[in-house]
Write an enzyme that holds these catalytic residues in place. Structure first.
Site, mmCIF file in Angstrom:
data_model
loop_
_atom_site.group_PDB
_atom_site.id
_atom_site.type_symbol
_atom_site.label_atom_id
_atom_site.label_comp_id
_atom_site.label_asym_id
_atom_site.label_seq_id
_atom_site.Cartn_x
_atom_site.Cartn_y
_atom_site.Cartn_z
ATOM 1 N N THR A 112 0.851 -1.183 0.000
ATOM 2 C CA THR A 112 0.000 0.000 0.000
ATOM 3 C C THR A 112 0.888 1.234 0.000
ATOM 4 O OG1 THR A 112 -0.073 0.241 2.402
ATOM 5 C CG2 THR A 112 -1.647 -1.291 1.411
ATOM 6 N N SER A 114 1.308 3.136 2.357
ATOM 7 C CA SER A 114 1.864 3.380 3.686
ATOM 8 C C SER A 114 2.723 2.239 4.185
ATOM 9 C CB SER A 114 0.725 3.601 4.702
ATOM 10 O OG SER A 114 -0.109 2.461 4.760
ATOM 11 N N CYS A 115 2.898 1.192 3.382
ATOM 12 C CA CYS A 115 3.647 0.034 3.849
ATOM 13 C C CYS A 115 4.553 -0.481 2.756
ATOM 14 C CB CYS A 115 2.690 -1.077 4.280
ATOM 15 S SG CYS A 115 3.528 -2.614 4.719
ATOM 16 N N GLY A 116 5.849 -0.602 3.067
ATOM 17 C CA GLY A 116 6.796 -1.055 2.068
ATOM 18 C C GLY A 116 7.070 -2.530 2.081
ATOM 19 N N CYS A 118 4.478 -4.973 3.097
ATOM 20 C CA CYS A 118 3.225 -5.667 3.387
ATOM 21 C C CYS A 118 3.071 -6.962 2.596
ATOM 22 C CB CYS A 118 2.035 -4.756 3.083
ATOM 23 S SG CYS A 118 2.004 -3.244 4.060
#
Length: 274
Positions: A112, A114-116, A118
């Site tokens: 996403t 906001s997440c590298g 995930c």
């Protein structure tokens, strides 16, 4: 090709609800980008359109799939099959001697904005070791130079001025000169875009340079910086415990809470000079 921002109609409410007006607002764009390592899809990330080839190449480098520009034969932006008018696919062809990325066929990377990390299928898959030794990098930077970098980064954020909704990553020399800046809704995407640019410019390892990020210093951002051979990572906000531990392990200088004339140095503080 997608735009970095777009306009939307909003209702602006002021005075605790006493007045309301209709107006247009500029928002940061967020669209999916599929990265294909021919012939298979590898990853989908939610990003702000722009510098997509840098993003794809940076992602491949920081995931340990490639080691430099020579490992890539071609990288091109192309239209997706379902939405042919939107260029949300990067197709990469690796050199013949580069092993194809090992992926779980039941679970490709998905990240996403906001997440590298995930999309990783196991804890062991999260950590990727760098081929560059940053511990022996003799670079130093003056504390006064570091203190001035957030303002320089902010002044160079063109899309942020219109939207207020983008992170930035800036590559600087130890003397404080801005070398490259990229913006994105995702912190990790902004970093991958800067690193991908450096790969395509054949600048790796980024010895003697520092990376400044506009948010916090997370584990994945520290790892990406290490993968590019960066000896110093600075952030305007807080680091995490894993980020501090990884920076210490790598011999990287990690600076957090870089605001005004104050900062915290969490590892290899001897590189920051008065």
């Amino acid at each position: 090709m997608g735009r970095a921002s777009d306009r939307r109609t909003v209702v602006r409410i002021d005075g605790g609800g006493s007045t309301s007006t209709r107006r247009t607002d500029t928002l940061a764009a967020e669209e999916p980008l599929e990265i294909r390592v021919r012939p298979k899809p590898l990853a989908v990330t939610m990003r702000t359109p722009g510098d997509d080839l840098d993003l794809a190449i940076g992602f491949l480098l920081t995931e340990g799939i490639i080691g430099g520009a020579d490992d890539v034969v071609t990288a091109q932006l192309c239209a997706g099959a379902e939405t042919p008018n939107t260029y949300n696919v990067v197709d990469v062809v690796l050199a013949a001697d580069v092993p194809p990325p090992a992926t779980d066929p039941t679970r490709n990377f998905y990240t996403t904005s906001s997440c590298g990390v995930c999309g990783k299928a196991s804890i062991d898959a999260v950590r990727t070791r760098s081929r560059f030794d940053v511990a022996d990098d003799p670079v130093t930077v003056a504390a006064g130079v570091l203190a001035g970098l957030p303002d320089r980064l902010r002044a160079a954020q063109r899309v942020f001025d219109r939207t207020g909704g983008l992170h930035a990553a800036g590559l600087f020399t130890a003397g404080g000169d801005l070398v490259a800046i990229r913006e994105d809704v995702g912190r990790h995407n902004a970093v991958d875009k800067v690193i991908g640019w450096a790969v395509r410019e054949r600048r790796l390892p980024l010895a003697g340079h520092l990376l400044l990020v506009s948010g916090r210093a997370s584990f994945e951002l520290t790892q990406k910086a290490w993968m590019a051979g960066l000896p110093i990572l600075a952030a305007v906000s807080a680091p995490s415990t894993l980020a501090a531990d990884l920076a210490a392990e790598a011999g990287m200088t990690l600076v957090g809470f870089l605001r005004g004339a104050t900062m915290n140095v969490y590892s290899r503080a001897e590189r920051v000079k008065p």
